[in-house]
Design an enzyme around this catalytic site. Structure first.
Site, PDB file in Angstrom:
ATOM      1  N   ALA A   1      29.463 -42.674  22.284  1.00  0.00           N
ATOM      2  CA  ALA A   1      28.365 -42.677  23.264  1.00  0.00           C
ATOM      3  C   ALA A   1      28.714 -43.954  24.457  1.00  0.00           C
ATOM      4  O   ALA A   1      28.364 -43.874  25.420  1.00  0.00           O
ATOM      5  CB  ALA A   1      27.167 -43.374  22.358  1.00  0.00           C
TER       6      ALA A   1
ATOM      7  N   GLY B   1      31.685 -56.502  13.353  1.00  0.00           N
ATOM      8  CA  GLY B   1      30.927 -57.398  12.637  1.00  0.00           C
ATOM      9  C   GLY B   1      31.240 -58.848  13.036  1.00  0.00           C
ATOM     10  O   GLY B   1      31.554 -59.087  14.213  1.00  0.00           O
ATOM     11  N   ASN B   2      30.978 -59.852  12.174  1.00  0.00           N
ATOM     12  CA  ASN B   2      30.969 -61.201  12.583  1.00  0.00           C
ATOM     13  C   ASN B   2      32.128 -61.623  13.334  1.00  0.00           C
ATOM     14  O   ASN B   2      32.290 -62.187  14.334  1.00  0.00           O
ATOM     15  CB  ASN B   2      30.875 -62.136  11.227  1.00  0.00           C
ATOM     16  CG  ASN B   2      29.449 -62.255  10.700  1.00  0.00           C
ATOM     17  OD1 ASN B   2      28.751 -62.949  11.520  1.00  0.00           O
ATOM     18  ND2 ASN B   2      29.256 -61.775   9.632  1.00  0.00           N
ATOM     19  N   GLY B   3      33.503 -61.356  12.744  1.00  0.00           N
ATOM     20  CA  GLY B   3      34.665 -61.728  13.289  1.00  0.00           C
ATOM     21  C   GLY B   3      34.777 -61.089  14.642  1.00  0.00           C
ATOM     22  O   GLY B   3      35.402 -61.734  15.496  1.00  0.00           O
ATOM     23  N   THR B   4      34.592 -59.801  14.829  1.00  0.00           N
ATOM     24  CA  THR B   4      34.338 -59.112  16.096  1.00  0.00           C
ATOM     25  C   THR B   4      33.757 -59.944  17.137  1.00  0.00           C
ATOM     26  O   THR B   4      34.114 -60.108  18.402  1.00  0.00           O
ATOM     27  CB  THR B   4      34.108 -57.748  15.879  1.00  0.00           C
ATOM     28  OG1 THR B   4      34.509 -57.168  14.884  1.00  0.00           O
ATOM     29  CG2 THR B   4      34.152 -56.920  17.276  1.00  0.00           C
TER      30      THR B   4
ATOM     31  N   ILE C   1      29.351 -52.146   7.411  1.00  0.00           N
ATOM     32  CA  ILE C   1      28.624 -51.806   6.315  1.00  0.00           C
ATOM     33  C   ILE C   1      27.736 -52.981   5.598  1.00  0.00           C
ATOM     34  O   ILE C   1      26.706 -52.522   4.884  1.00  0.00           O
ATOM     35  CB  ILE C   1      29.596 -51.166   5.215  1.00  0.00           C
ATOM     36  CG1 ILE C   1      30.500 -51.787   4.690  1.00  0.00           C
ATOM     37  CG2 ILE C   1      30.038 -49.805   5.649  1.00  0.00           C
ATOM     38  CD1 ILE C   1      30.935 -51.434   3.511  1.00  0.00           C
ATOM     39  N   ASP C   2      28.045 -53.995   6.101  1.00  0.00           N
ATOM     40  CA  ASP C   2      27.392 -55.103   5.456  1.00  0.00           C
ATOM     41  C   ASP C   2      26.099 -55.559   5.818  1.00  0.00           C
ATOM     42  O   ASP C   2      25.133 -56.181   4.851  1.00  0.00           O
ATOM     43  CB  ASP C   2      28.275 -56.365   5.622  1.00  0.00           C
ATOM     44  CG  ASP C   2      29.565 -56.555   4.870  1.00  0.00           C
ATOM     45  OD1 ASP C   2      29.903 -55.567   4.148  1.00  0.00           O
ATOM     46  OD2 ASP C   2      30.484 -57.343   5.157  1.00  0.00           O
TER      47      ASP C   2
ATOM     48  N   ARG D   1      25.205 -43.028 -13.968  1.00  0.00           N
ATOM     49  CA  ARG D   1      23.831 -43.267 -15.015  1.00  0.00           C
ATOM     50  C   ARG D   1      24.010 -42.025 -16.064  1.00  0.00           C
ATOM     51  O   ARG D   1      23.580 -42.370 -17.174  1.00  0.00           O
ATOM     52  CB  ARG D   1      22.691 -43.205 -14.266  1.00  0.00           C
ATOM     53  CG  ARG D   1      21.431 -43.420 -15.224  1.00  0.00           C
ATOM     54  CD  ARG D   1      20.024 -43.261 -14.443  1.00  0.00           C
ATOM     55  NE  ARG D   1      19.910 -44.654 -13.576  1.00  0.00           N
ATOM     56  CZ  ARG D   1      19.743 -45.822 -13.963  1.00  0.00           C
ATOM     57  NH1 ARG D   1      19.832 -45.995 -15.383  1.00  0.00           N
ATOM     58  NH2 ARG D   1      19.607 -46.717 -13.348  1.00  0.00           N
TER      59      ARG D   1
ATOM     60  N   ALA E   1      18.605 -49.522 -10.858  1.00  0.00           N
ATOM     61  CA  ALA E   1      19.447 -50.407 -11.558  1.00  0.00           C
ATOM     62  C   ALA E   1      18.603 -51.501 -12.306  1.00  0.00           C
ATOM     63  O   ALA E   1      17.564 -51.910 -12.120  1.00  0.00           O
ATOM     64  CB  ALA E   1      20.321 -51.245 -10.662  1.00  0.00           C
TER      65      ALA E   1
END
Ligand code: F6P
Length: 327
Positions: A26, A106-109, A131-132, A159, A191
């Site tokens: 994109a 994410g955060n570090g980036t 993914i977090d 399961r 769960a």
């Protein structure tokens, strides 16, 4: 309105996430659409420091929309914490005529992106790819939905075998500092309990709940454990059960990187496509030092500082509903 942007560099950094490729596509296609050159920066900040760049055309991003991982590769670059190293990276960008950057991660980036912007006046816009799902300023991050679906399929399979053997399973999912995947998949899979970094459940609470379930005729149980849970991951918890509650036939499944490697869902492809375009359009309008996100189905820009600092934690509503339904 900032200076006119002629060349945008795009990178992916930190842990990869499904949908990063869709975001790269994109960014490249929308840059070209607006008459801006697009450059791929390989291996995140590591490649930026080394000048590992490649000019991208429309066809460079063919057929990557639905593929997991990142064609630009990713790295966690500790060197980038040093100001002198960031200065080298900024020099590389300038020498290659790259006058703005889209950083997907994410955060570090975003911490690196913010410093690059502040110290070297290079306009940077972040796209939330992790993914977090722990960034402030977007209802979902790219990859979260895909990871959830992978985990869900695995738990549904577990399961079946748990039921056959009357077993207790501890299923460990990713999230060193975030319980989003555990909480969402815990609720979606029915769960028995969810152990996440954000909640205060004690070992005694869990045993008490399990014992009660047993008395109520429950023969098997799934406990979803976020890897960052305070009193240990799934293996540590199983060990505790061996010592303190040996009557439970407990098993452990650690889902690990299968959660990150899948092909993106429809939701993540759309999210990534919208945010990649939003990042380029934001840069064109003179925005910088912000993250493009989607809140209530609308594109919103949040400062990188807020995106990192006001890290969202799991909505209490999800945990509450799961608790009500797992009696
Ligand atoms: O930040 C994304 C993430 O997948 C976390 O959930 C996990 O704790 C971490 O990355 C694992 O990182 P790595 O693949 O570098 O071991």
């Amino acid at each position: 309105m900032g200076k006119q942007i002629k060349k945008i560099g795009v990178l992916t950094s930190g842990g990869d996430s499904p949908g990063m490729n869709a975001a790269i596509r994109a960014v490249v296609r929308s840059s070209l659409y607006y008459g801006i050159e697009a450059v791929g920066i390989y291996r995140g900040y590591e490649g930026m420091i080394e000048g590992d760049f490649e000019s991208m055309d429309v066809r460079s991003v063919n057929h990557i929309l639905g593929k997991g991982g990142t064609v630009l590769k990713s790295a966690r670059c500790l060197e980038f914490h040093k100001p002198e190293v960031r200065a080298i990276a900024a020099k590389q960008l300038k020498e290659h005529g790259i006058d703005a950057v889209v950083a997907i991660g994410g955060n570090g980036t975003f911490t690196g992106a913010k410093l690059l912007w502040e110290e070297h006046d290079i306009p940077v816009i972040g796209v939330p790819g992790t993914i977090d799902n722990d960034l402030h300023g977007s209802d979902s991050t790219i990859g979260f939905d895909t990871a959830n679906n992978i985990v869900l399929e695995a738990i549904d399979n577990i399961r079946n075998t748990a039921l056959s053997h009357n077993r207790l399973f501890f299923v460990e999912v990713m999230g060193r500092e975030s319980g989003y995947i555990a909480a969402y998949t815990g609720l979606a899979s029915g769960a028995f309990s969810v152990l996440i970094p954000e909640n205060e459940t004690t070992f005694e609470d869990l045993i008490e709940k399990l014992d009660k379930g047993r008395r109520n005729g429950k023969t098997s149980s799934i406990v979803v454990v976020a890897e960052g849970n305070k009193w240990g991951g799934a293996s540590e918890i199983k060990q505790l059960f061996k010592e303190k509650a040996p009557s439970y036939d407990a098993k452990v499944t650690i889902l690990g990187h299968t959660q990150r490697g899948g092909n993106p869902t429809c939701f993540d492809r759309i999210l990534a496509s919208r945010l990649g375009v939003a990042a380029v359009e934001g840069l064109k309008e003179g925005k910088a030092g912000v993250m493009a996100g989607i809140i209530k189905n609308e594109v919103k820009y949040t400062s990188l500082e807020d995106a990192i600092q006001f890290k969202d934690s799991v909505d209490e509503e999800i945990v509450r509903v799961a608790e009500i339904l797992s009696i």
